[in-house]
Design an enzyme around this catalytic site. Structure first.
Site, mmCIF file in Angstrom:
data_model
loop_
_atom_site.group_PDB
_atom_site.id
_atom_site.type_symbol
_atom_site.label_atom_id
_atom_site.label_comp_id
_atom_site.label_asym_id
_atom_site.label_seq_id
_atom_site.Cartn_x
_atom_site.Cartn_y
_atom_site.Cartn_z
ATOM 1 N N LYS A 1 -3.358 -6.143 -2.850
ATOM 2 C CA LYS A 1 -4.550 -6.928 -2.547
ATOM 3 C C LYS A 1 -5.645 -5.964 -2.095
ATOM 4 O O LYS A 1 -5.438 -5.148 -1.200
ATOM 5 C CB LYS A 1 -4.261 -7.931 -1.437
ATOM 6 N N LYS B 1 -0.748 -20.114 -11.990
ATOM 7 C CA LYS B 1 -0.210 -20.619 -10.731
ATOM 8 C C LYS B 1 -0.112 -22.138 -10.847
ATOM 9 O O LYS B 1 -1.113 -22.840 -10.692
ATOM 10 C CB LYS B 1 -1.112 -20.217 -9.570
#
Length: 362
Positions: free
Chosen positions: A164, A272
């Site tokens: 990230k 997702k």
């Protein structure tokens, strides 16, 4: 068949402060759904409704009312569910404005149709015969914390890392990538980065140029969603392959999915199910991406092991050799005990281990 739906709320507690460019997670609300056949007591399917704050379009103040009302309507219909009518019922029962609710009902019903055994799909993964390669996720934090995670993931046998980025100093983020590349070539360790839309349009090209020196596999969502022209222009010249993530959220119609991917032309898309409206919507994205020669992988969205199990079994329906984003099962102190195990950079289903649903409150 007398089907009845019940739900309960649960607060998942992170083991650490999980940082992204959107903020830091320490806990997460989720909702468990149980659908039982009253004519066959003890047989039930379980699903999870787990919208993400700041990202899911259905993370709204009245979500609990929506879940309750959907359960009431569902109970009143006295439905019979079959593979051929499941998606028809879901499309008419639950509006696309509530993708996590649709995912929860879809997976609970699939579980029920398979005998209420937490087997969403009968395949080599759910039979314990095949493991799914996954990436090791490195959360944002101080440089020292991120390096610590890198070391842990490498020691854990991962050969694909996802970092990230976009919240701490960019130079520190580059130094972490440099640290990895000094030790491992791109052939040894594949690196993905996820900006979660943190780069401005003005700075994105320069940052991608600098990231390109580290032989990255891909970058997820370098700029914020909803800027298709800017994203398409960025992708055309980017030295790093781009994967769309948040860009897909809220795009429900098949034609609109096709138009979006043809316009932006990404190298990859990331699916997702909780954010996109369930498994059927993901099937459509996969079909379109395959037709357009766009790569894809599936990622969990911080669900507990209930949702993760369904997503993993769905992923195993495809012969996709890319590492998937399914390594989130160890995030929480109070996750549901399940047969899901992460081992040497893979997720596997241990058929000798039983589910413990005593904590879901249903």
């Amino acid at each position: 068949m007398g089907l009845k739906a019940k739900w309960s709320k649960h607060l998942l507690k992170f083991k650490f402060e999980a940082g992204t460019s959107r903020g830091v997670y320490t806990e997460k609300e989720t909702y468990y759904l149980k659908i039982e056949d009253t004519e066959n007591p003890g047989v039930f399917g379980v699903g999870e409704i787990a919208p993400l704050q700041g990202l899911s379009i259905d993370h709204v103040p009245n979500l609990e009312e929506v879940i309750h009302n959907t359960c009431v309507t569902f109970d009143s219909l006295d439905l019979e569910i079959f593979p051929w009518n499941l998606n028809i019922i879901l499309s008419q029962l639950i509006d696309d404005a509530y993708p996590s609710v649709k995912f929860g009902f879809e997976t609970a019903l699939l579980d029920l149709m398979n005998g209420g055994r937490r087997i969403i799909f009968e395949n080599d993964f759910s039979a314990g015969k095949r493991a799914i390669p996954i990436n090791g996720l490195v959360w944002m934090g101080s440089k020292a914390f991120m390096l610590q995670q890198v070391e842990e993931k490498l020691n854990g046998g991962f050969d694909t890392l996802k970092l990230k980025i976009g919240a701490i100093n960019f130079e520190d983020e580059l130094s972490i990538l440099a640290f990895i590349r000094e030790k491992f070539t791109a052939g040894q360790i594949s690196l993905r980065v996820d900006a979660n839309g943190a780069f401005s349009v003005a700075e994105a090209a320069l940052k991608l140029a600098r990231l390109g020196t580290y032989q990255l596999h891909s970058i997820e969502q370098p700029i914020k969603a909803g800027q298709p022209e800017a994203m398409a222009a960025l992708i055309e010249k980017s030295p790093v392959p781009v994967a769309l993530d948040e860009e897909l959220i809220g795009v429900s119609e098949y034609v609109h999915k096709m138009q979006l991917l043809k316009k932006i032309k990404p190298q990859y898309i990331i699916l997702k199910p909780t954010l996109l409206g369930g498994l059927q919507h993901c099937r459509e994205w996969i079909e379109i991406a395959t037709r357009l020669q766009i790569g894809w992988w599936v990622t969990s969205a911080l669900e507990s092991n209930i949702g993760l199990n369904a997503i993993a079994q769905f992923t195993a329906e495809y012969k996709n050799t890319l590492p998937q984003g399914l390594g989130t099962g160890a995030l929480y102190h109070n996750n549901v005990d399940s047969p899901l195990i992460v081992e040497n950079g893979n997720l596997r289903f241990d058929t000798t281990k039983a589910w413990d649903l005593s904590t879901i409150g249903l």
